[in-house]
Design an enzyme around this catalytic site. Sequence first.
Site, PDB file in Angstrom:
ATOM      1  N   TYR A 135       6.794   9.537   3.431  1.00 54.74           N
ATOM      2  CA  TYR A 135       5.893  10.424   4.172  1.00 54.74           C
ATOM      3  C   TYR A 135       6.427  10.732   5.572  1.00 54.74           C
ATOM      4  CZ  TYR A 135       1.693  10.703   1.238  1.00 54.74           C
ATOM      5  OH  TYR A 135       0.787  11.002   0.263  1.00 54.74           O
ATOM      6  N   LYS A 190       9.042  -0.022  -6.953  1.00 55.67           N
ATOM      7  CA  LYS A 190       9.972   0.573  -7.921  1.00 55.67           C
ATOM      8  C   LYS A 190      11.327  -0.068  -7.645  1.00 55.67           C
ATOM      9  CE  LYS A 190      10.816   3.549 -11.251  1.00 55.67           C
ATOM     10  NZ  LYS A 190      10.208   3.485 -12.604  1.00 55.67           N
ATOM     11  N   ASP A 222       5.180   2.526 -12.380  1.00 54.88           N
ATOM     12  CA  ASP A 222       4.824   3.230 -13.622  1.00 54.88           C
ATOM     13  C   ASP A 222       3.955   2.348 -14.507  1.00 54.88           C
ATOM     14  OD1 ASP A 222       7.099   1.641 -13.801  1.00 54.88           O
ATOM     15  OD2 ASP A 222       8.250   3.028 -15.042  1.00 54.88           O
ATOM     16  N   ASP A 246      -1.002   6.478  -2.482  1.00 52.57           N
ATOM     17  CA  ASP A 246      -1.713   7.758  -2.537  1.00 52.57           C
ATOM     18  C   ASP A 246      -2.047   8.089  -3.989  1.00 52.57           C
ATOM     19  OD1 ASP A 246      -2.687  10.320  -1.701  1.00 52.57           O
ATOM     20  OD2 ASP A 246      -0.787  11.201  -2.358  1.00 52.57           O
ATOM     21  N   ASP A 250      -5.963   7.622  -6.204  1.00 51.78           N
ATOM     22  CA  ASP A 250      -6.692   8.709  -6.875  1.00 51.78           C
ATOM     23  C   ASP A 250      -6.985   8.321  -8.330  1.00 51.78           C
ATOM     24  OD1 ASP A 250      -6.689  10.473  -4.675  1.00 51.78           O
ATOM     25  OD2 ASP A 250      -6.297  12.195  -5.967  1.00 51.78           O
TER      26      ASP A 250
HETATM   27  C1  LIG Z   1      -3.862  15.130   2.638  1.00 54.25           C
HETATM   28  C2  LIG Z   1      -2.766  14.146   2.433  1.00 54.25           C
HETATM   29  C3  LIG Z   1      -1.839  14.174   3.590  1.00 54.25           C
HETATM   30  C4  LIG Z   1      -3.302  12.719   2.186  1.00 54.25           C
HETATM   31  C5  LIG Z   1      -2.142  11.795   1.850  1.00 54.25           C
HETATM   32  O1  LIG Z   1      -1.262  12.143   1.048  1.00 54.25           O
HETATM   33  O2  LIG Z   1      -2.114  10.693   2.409  1.00 54.25           O
HETATM   34  C6  LIG Z   1      -4.347  12.542   1.106  1.00 54.25           C
HETATM   35  O3  LIG Z   1      -3.879  12.822  -0.166  1.00 54.25           O
HETATM   36  C7  LIG Z   1      -4.929  11.144   1.159  1.00 54.25           C
HETATM   37  O4  LIG Z   1      -4.910  10.453   0.135  1.00 54.25           O
HETATM   38  O5  LIG Z   1      -5.430  10.751   2.214  1.00 54.25           O
HETATM   39 MG   LIG Z   2      -4.430  11.361  -1.620  1.00 52.58          MG
END
Ligand SMILES: CC(C)[C@H](C(=O)O)[C@@H](O)C(=O)O
Ligand SMILES: [Mg+2]
Length: 356
Positions: A135, A190, A222, A246, A250
């Site tokens: 990042y 990884k 993975d 990240d 999700d």
């Molecule tokens: C919007 C983006 C920069 C952010 C990230 O990738 O960290 C988001 O996806 C998160 O999870 O906070």
């Molecule tokens: Mg995110």
Amino acid sequence: MKIAILPGDGIGPEITAQAVKVLNALGESFEMESAEVGGAGYAAHGHPLPEGTLKLAKEADAVLFGAVGDYKYDTLERALRPEQAILGLRRELNLFANLRPAILYPELAGASTLKPEVVSGLDILIIRELTGDIYFGKPRGVRECPDGPFKGQREGFDTMRYAEGEIRRIAHVAFQAARKRDKRVTSVDKANVLETFQFWRDIVTDVHKEYQDVALEHMYVDNAAMQLVRAPKKFDVIVTGNMFGDILSDAAAMLTGSIGMLPSASLDANNKGLYEPSHGSAPDIAGQGVANPLATILSAAMMLRFSLGLTEQADRIENAVKRVLAQGLRTPDIHEAGSTKVGTEEMGNAVVAALA
Ligand SMILES: CC(C)[C@H](C(=O)O)[C@@H](O)C(=O)O
Ligand SMILES: [Mg+2]
Ligand SMILES: NC(=O)c1ccc[n+]([C@@H]2O[C@H](COP(=O)([O-])OP(=O)(O)OC[C@H]3O[C@@H](n4cnc5c(N)ncnc54)[C@H](O)[C@@H]3O)[C@@H](O)[C@H]2O)c1
């Protein structure tokens, strides 16, 4: 106690308003000040993280953040895109430890896309390193490809990197968090392919020597993605780098029924923090009054607990959320047959009404 309120874009203002309402109903005297951020910052001041917004975030005791991002800004040069606001805040405030708890409230077992027996009782804590990795690594950009079959063409590139100290401090956060839970840490990497993550594995293993009461396992990312949907309850604390965290958070969000349920805390070394839902600005549902505000309300509870020392008030909010779910109130993302569909504002009002 001063709280900076940064609503941002899309559903950000709608969901943040609900969290503010809940905070105001607690009977504490918070000083709250709002400022534009993200696309809203760019529109008002020509920059996604305007100077005044950064100053407010720095001087406040804690930051409550909605979400940033709007497709209409996707063609701007990168430095001016809304997402730079949250990345800039994380970097400027040294918020290296991102805690994303994925908890399944029993009432939402049917809302998850996984079978109830796979997810019921789920309680995992994802600890994502937040200020390093690919990042923030440099160099990055688009250049002329120096060799190989595509020599001379343009190539895009980024740099994945972690300094030893960055890995050590996030490993300490993970082991210490595990001590307050089931004492198990899964470090996700990884290492079989990437130098950065072999180094990560070696350093986490070394830090673990100080935490022999905590069990450590290493897992490739993975496999971790697969295990998260196969048998998520096997995890207690997951610690990982910025990009893997990240993605995995999700995925974990869906185990809880909806990404609209997953709060987060981003902390510096002194537990000063920024609190935001794990989801984004959801442009597809913005302005419709249907977004789930619970991840943001639960993020406000984390703020009270971690940065403001108001544990009882945090408990009050979390219990109120449990009560509204028990009452059968559901925003569309977690709605199922037999429950009562409500909008963003009704959900916020219900949480306020359920505060004991
Ligand atoms: C919007 C983006 C920069 C952010 C990230 O990738 O960290 C988001 O996806 C998160 O999870 O906070
Ligand atoms: Mg995110
Ligand atoms: N921290 C942040 O501010 C943050 C995080 C992730 C994405 N983003 C940005 O948000 C924008 C949209 O990204 P995306 O679509 O990939 O991810 P997103 O998280 O905004 O949305 C993904 C899906 O989840 C749904 N969703 C998200 N939050 C919800 C909620 N509270 N209630 C109900 N449904 C919800 C959306 O409607 C959408 O269908 C992009 O500009 C992205 O960069 C910002």
